[in-house]
Design a protein around this motif. Structure first.
Motif, PDB file in Angstrom:
ATOM      1  N   ASN A   1       6.229  -8.551  -9.108  1.00 16.09           N
ATOM      2  CA  ASN A   1       6.501  -8.583 -10.548  1.00 16.09           C
ATOM      3  C   ASN A   1       6.364  -9.996 -11.110  1.00 16.09           C
ATOM      4  N   LEU A   2       6.842 -10.986 -10.365  1.00 13.29           N
ATOM      5  CA  LEU A   2       6.732 -12.369 -10.848  1.00 13.29           C
ATOM      6  C   LEU A   2       5.271 -12.815 -10.912  1.00 13.29           C
ATOM      7  N   GLU A   3       4.464 -12.428  -9.930  1.00 16.86           N
ATOM      8  CA  GLU A   3       3.041 -12.766  -9.983  1.00 16.86           C
ATOM      9  C   GLU A   3       2.360 -12.072 -11.153  1.00 16.86           C
ATOM     10  N   SER A   4       2.763 -10.845 -11.444  1.00 17.38           N
ATOM     11  CA  SER A   4       2.205 -10.138 -12.595  1.00 17.38           C
ATOM     12  C   SER A   4       2.584 -10.842 -13.890  1.00 17.38           C
ATOM     13  N   VAL A   5       3.822 -11.318 -13.970  1.00 18.34           N
ATOM     14  CA  VAL A   5       4.250 -12.064 -15.170  1.00 18.34           C
ATOM     15  C   VAL A   5       3.476 -13.365 -15.298  1.00 18.34           C
ATOM     16  N   GLY A  55       5.361  -9.541 -19.404  1.00 13.08           N
ATOM     17  CA  GLY A  55       6.503 -10.443 -19.261  1.00 13.08           C
ATOM     18  C   GLY A  55       7.823  -9.726 -19.119  1.00 13.08           C
ATOM     19  N   VAL A  56       7.910  -8.508 -19.643  1.00 17.25           N
ATOM     20  CA  VAL A  56       9.182  -7.788 -19.589  1.00 17.25           C
ATOM     21  C   VAL A  56       9.545  -7.386 -18.168  1.00 17.25           C
ATOM     22  N   LEU A 106       9.866  -9.273 -15.831  1.00 15.69           N
ATOM     23  CA  LEU A 106      10.770 -10.301 -15.315  1.00 15.69           C
ATOM     24  C   LEU A 106      12.201  -9.799 -15.294  1.00 15.69           C
ATOM     25  N   SER A 107      12.588  -8.997 -16.290  1.00 13.94           N
ATOM     26  CA  SER A 107      13.948  -8.453 -16.318  1.00 13.94           C
ATOM     27  C   SER A 107      14.195  -7.520 -15.139  1.00 13.94           C
ATOM     28  N   GLN A 108      13.164  -6.760 -14.720  1.00 14.84           N
ATOM     29  CA  GLN A 108      13.318  -5.895 -13.558  1.00 14.84           C
ATOM     30  C   GLN A 108      13.521  -6.721 -12.290  1.00 14.84           C
ATOM     31  N   SER A 109      12.780  -7.820 -12.164  1.00 14.31           N
ATOM     32  CA  SER A 109      12.968  -8.687 -11.001  1.00 14.31           C
ATOM     33  C   SER A 109      14.370  -9.285 -10.984  1.00 14.31           C
ATOM     34  N   ALA A 110      14.842  -9.711 -12.136  1.00  8.99           N
ATOM     35  CA  ALA A 110      16.192 -10.283 -12.205  1.00  8.99           C
ATOM     36  C   ALA A 110      17.253  -9.247 -11.863  1.00  8.99           C
ATOM     37  N   GLU A 111      17.071  -8.011 -12.335  1.00  4.46           N
ATOM     38  CA  GLU A 111      18.037  -6.959 -12.020  1.00  4.46           C
ATOM     39  C   GLU A 111      18.035  -6.643 -10.530  1.00  4.46           C
ATOM     40  N   LEU A 134      10.277 -21.627 -16.342  1.00  7.38           N
ATOM     41  CA  LEU A 134      11.200 -22.434 -17.132  1.00  7.38           C
ATOM     42  C   LEU A 134      10.590 -23.772 -17.551  1.00  7.38           C
ATOM     43  N   SER A 135       9.696 -24.314 -16.743  1.00 10.19           N
ATOM     44  CA  SER A 135       9.132 -25.635 -17.049  1.00 10.19           C
ATOM     45  C   SER A 135       7.958 -25.565 -18.017  1.00 10.19           C
ATOM     46  N   ASP A 136       7.224 -24.468 -18.036  1.00  7.97           N
ATOM     47  CA  ASP A 136       6.072 -24.326 -18.926  1.00  7.97           C
ATOM     48  C   ASP A 136       6.522 -23.644 -20.216  1.00  7.97           C
ATOM     49  N   LEU A 137       6.585 -24.402 -21.297  1.00  4.20           N
ATOM     50  CA  LEU A 137       7.092 -23.864 -22.561  1.00  4.20           C
ATOM     51  C   LEU A 137       6.184 -22.785 -23.137  1.00  4.20           C
ATOM     52  N   ASP A 138       4.873 -22.908 -22.939  1.00  5.86           N
ATOM     53  CA  ASP A 138       3.951 -21.888 -23.466  1.00  5.86           C
ATOM     54  C   ASP A 138       4.173 -20.547 -22.761  1.00  5.86           C
ATOM     55  N   VAL A 139       4.297 -20.600 -21.432  1.00  5.13           N
ATOM     56  CA  VAL A 139       4.552 -19.358 -20.684  1.00  5.13           C
ATOM     57  C   VAL A 139       5.902 -18.779 -21.067  1.00  5.13           C
ATOM     58  N   LEU A 140       6.893 -19.649 -21.222  1.00  3.08           N
ATOM     59  CA  LEU A 140       8.227 -19.181 -21.606  1.00  3.08           C
ATOM     60  C   LEU A 140       8.200 -18.494 -22.965  1.00  3.08           C
ATOM     61  N   ASP A 141       7.444 -19.059 -23.908  1.00  2.00           N
ATOM     62  CA  ASP A 141       7.332 -18.434 -25.233  1.00  2.00           C
ATOM     63  C   ASP A 141       6.619 -17.090 -25.159  1.00  2.00           C
ATOM     64  N   ASN A 142       5.587 -17.008 -24.322  1.00  2.36           N
ATOM     65  CA  ASN A 142       4.866 -15.735 -24.193  1.00  2.36           C
ATOM     66  C   ASN A 142       5.750 -14.645 -23.594  1.00  2.36           C
ATOM     67  N   ILE A 143       6.521 -15.008 -22.565  1.00 10.73           N
ATOM     68  CA  ILE A 143       7.416 -14.025 -21.962  1.00 10.73           C
ATOM     69  C   ILE A 143       8.490 -13.604 -22.953  1.00 10.73           C
ATOM     70  N   ALA A 144       9.040 -14.582 -23.678  1.00  8.09           N
ATOM     71  CA  ALA A 144      10.063 -14.253 -24.673  1.00  8.09           C
ATOM     72  C   ALA A 144       9.495 -13.367 -25.773  1.00  8.09           C
ATOM     73  N   GLN A 145       8.237 -13.598 -26.149  1.00  9.61           N
ATOM     74  CA  GLN A 145       7.610 -12.753 -27.162  1.00  9.61           C
ATOM     75  C   GLN A 145       7.482 -11.310 -26.665  1.00  9.61           C
ATOM     76  N   CYS A 146       7.159 -11.166 -25.379  1.00  9.77           N
ATOM     77  CA  CYS A 146       7.087  -9.820 -24.791  1.00  9.77           C
ATOM     78  C   CYS A 146       8.458  -9.164 -24.781  1.00  9.77           C
ATOM     79  N   TYR A 147       9.504  -9.942 -24.452  1.00  8.39           N
ATOM     80  CA  TYR A 147      10.867  -9.415 -24.506  1.00  8.39           C
ATOM     81  C   TYR A 147      11.197  -8.948 -25.924  1.00  8.39           C
ATOM     82  N   ALA A 148      10.861  -9.784 -26.895  1.00  9.90           N
ATOM     83  CA  ALA A 148      11.198  -9.457 -28.281  1.00  9.90           C
ATOM     84  C   ALA A 148      10.459  -8.215 -28.760  1.00  9.90           C
ATOM     85  N   ASP A 149       9.186  -8.065 -28.369  1.00 11.14           N
ATOM     86  CA  ASP A 149       8.417  -6.895 -28.799  1.00 11.14           C
ATOM     87  C   ASP A 149       8.897  -5.616 -28.126  1.00 11.14           C
ATOM     88  N   GLN A 150       9.234  -5.705 -26.853  1.00 12.13           N
ATOM     89  CA  GLN A 150       9.625  -4.506 -26.116  1.00 12.13           C
ATOM     90  C   GLN A 150      11.047  -4.062 -26.447  1.00 12.13           C
TER      91      GLN A 150
END
Length: 465
Positions: free
Chosen positions: A139-143, A151-152, A154-159, A232-248
């Motif tokens: 899942n992390l490699e897919s993200v 990006g969403v 990531l929540s499954q991996s965290a759970e 966490l270190s790449d702000l562009d990737v973090l924004d893209n993942i957060a955008q996926c969270y927000a849309d889903q």
């Protein structure tokens, strides 16, 4: 409140004198209501038949009238099934719906979730975490490859990481409580039985033995931590993942970023301190296994700790100038040979060794490359021979052996194999169709390289010019 969605009489069925029958029936009913390929609303006759099947599997049947009911005491399996069915309906486990003459039975979502959780608790035991760690990595490699679209996950991996961490805590606390319980017991049979029933069958994870091998399920921990830190270190990737969270999940961007950061830190925390937690589990496991091994070893010979007692007897006897004489003890075997046996000591893991890459000199690399190129040049391939013939003949219809040039190892190998084109097999059929080799009986020395029969290569008419 936690219980506001559940009937007040729900747990009466599991607290009375008939709770053993009710529990067995509920476990089998769960399989019927959890059937994903079937309708969750069942006929009443199906439920009654399922209860009867469960009762047939039980050794004994006994019904205790905890409260006054309008039914007579059950005498047959069918009577028992009806009594249990009405008890489940009256306490809220089952819900009846009547449509004309058809009576349907279902479980409410809250009851179904509760029953599923209770069954998971009763079956809580071995787990295999090799697949769990691999799914988290996947899942992390897919993200990482598709942060905007996937990006969403990531929540499954965290759970999954949080569930894994909670289960490790349960293993640790379970081994600790079991250790205290067995240490207080003085019954050898209870100690050995408790070790196998409660620990081996109930607590130990299935892939525990692989934790000390190269194929252990946590060998991907470094990749998981690197990917999570990169999010966490790449702000562009973090924004893209957060955008996926927000849309889903239809939430704000700020809230989505906070969720992404929390999920990443949970994964990092879980896999960062995994070694310390496994060491604590291993320490408790060693104590527990040592206690069970000592008990099993001394059950038929003597008692645990006999080796220390024998050492004390020898120390006391050494204080006398002459050894004391035991009278009337000849032939008595109150101490056996196995009494002084000690359990094997714990094998300590070898100290970590720092791996340093061996440096290869530039001269060795150069020689290796030269050898590789030389072996490649010696290989005879069909494209090489075709290219050599086309280059030599060019636009000429034929060419004599002395007119061929040899400028490299590849040229020499191709020239030397022209004489054997007919024996190269099916792969050289294309060359035979394009060129004809005409030999004579005279031998020539070609460019001081090779002495061979004289031949002329003639381009066939159907060959391209």
């Amino acid at each position: 409140m936690l219980f506001k969605h559940l009937p007040d009489e729900l747990f009466q069925a599991l607290s009375g004198s008939n709770k053993t029958l009710i529990e067995a029936v509920l476990i089998d009913l769960a399989d019927i209501f959890y059937d994903h390929a079937d309708d969750p609303i069942k006929d009443k006759s199906v439920i009654i038949e399922s209860i009867e099947d469960t009762l047939h599997k039980l050794d004994t049947l006994a019904w205790h009238d905890d409260q006054k009911e309008s039914f007579d005491s059950p005498k047959t399996i069918h009577d028992y099934a009806l009594r249990i069915y009405h008890r489940l309906v009256s306490t809220g486990w089952l819900v009846e719906e009547q449509e004309l003459y058809r009576v349907s039975v279902l479980m409410t979502p809250q009851i179904s979730m509760l029953l599923k959780a209770l069954i998971e608790i009763s079956h809580h035991g071995k787990r295999n975490y090799g697949a769990t760690v691999l799914s988290i990595l996947s899942n992390l490699e897919s993200v990482a490859n598709h942060p905007t679209e996937r990006g969403v996950t990531l929540s499954q991996s965290a759970e999954a990481a949080r569930d894994f961490s909670a289960h490790l805590n349960q293993i640790l606390l379970g081994i600790r409580s079991l250790q205290l319980e067995l240490f207080e017991s003085r019954d050898p049979k209870a100690i050995v039985a408790g070790f196998f029933d409660l620990f081996v069958e109930g607590i130990l994870i299935t892939d525990y033995k692989t934790l000390k091998t190269s194929n252990n399920p946590f060998r991907f921990r470094r990749q998981i931590l690197e990917l999570t830190h990169a999010f966490l270190s790449d702000l562009d990737v973090l924004d893209n993942i957060a955008q996926c969270y927000a849309d889903q999940q239809l939430i704000s961007m700020d809230k989505a970023k906070a969720m992404v950061e929390k999920d990443c830190r949970d994964i990092i925390q879980t896999f960062s301190n995994i070694e310390q937690r496994l060491e604590r589990i291993d320490e408790y496991r060693y104590r527990l296994e040592k206690r069970a091994a000592d008990t099993a070893r001394y059950m038929d010979s003597s008692r645990p700790g006999m080796a220390n007692k024998i050492a004390g007897i020898i120390s006391d006897a050494a204080k006398f100038d002459a050894p004391p004489v035991l009278k009337g003890m000849i032939g008595s075997r109150f101490i056996g040979v196995a009494s002084a046996a000690q359990p094997s000591k714990r094998r300590e893991p070898p100290p970590p060794r720092i791996m340093t890459p061996a440096e290869v000199s530039a001269e060795a690399i150069k020689v290796r490359d030269q050898q590789r190129r030389f072996h490649e040049a010696r290989q005879v391939t069909l494209p090489k021979m075709e290219s050599y013939l086309e280059k030599q003949l060019s636009n000429n219809p034929s060419k004599h052996i002395l007119d061929f040039t040899i400028e490299s190892v590849e040229d020499f190998v191709c020239f030397d194999h022209l004489r054997y084109v007919g024996s190269l097999g099916v792969s050289a059929k294309k060359i035979e169709d394009a060129f004809e080799i005409q030999f004579t009986h005279r031998y020539l020395d070609v460019h001081s390289f090779v002495e061979c029969r004289e031949f002329t290569v003639v381009r066939r008419s159907k060959a391209p010019c």
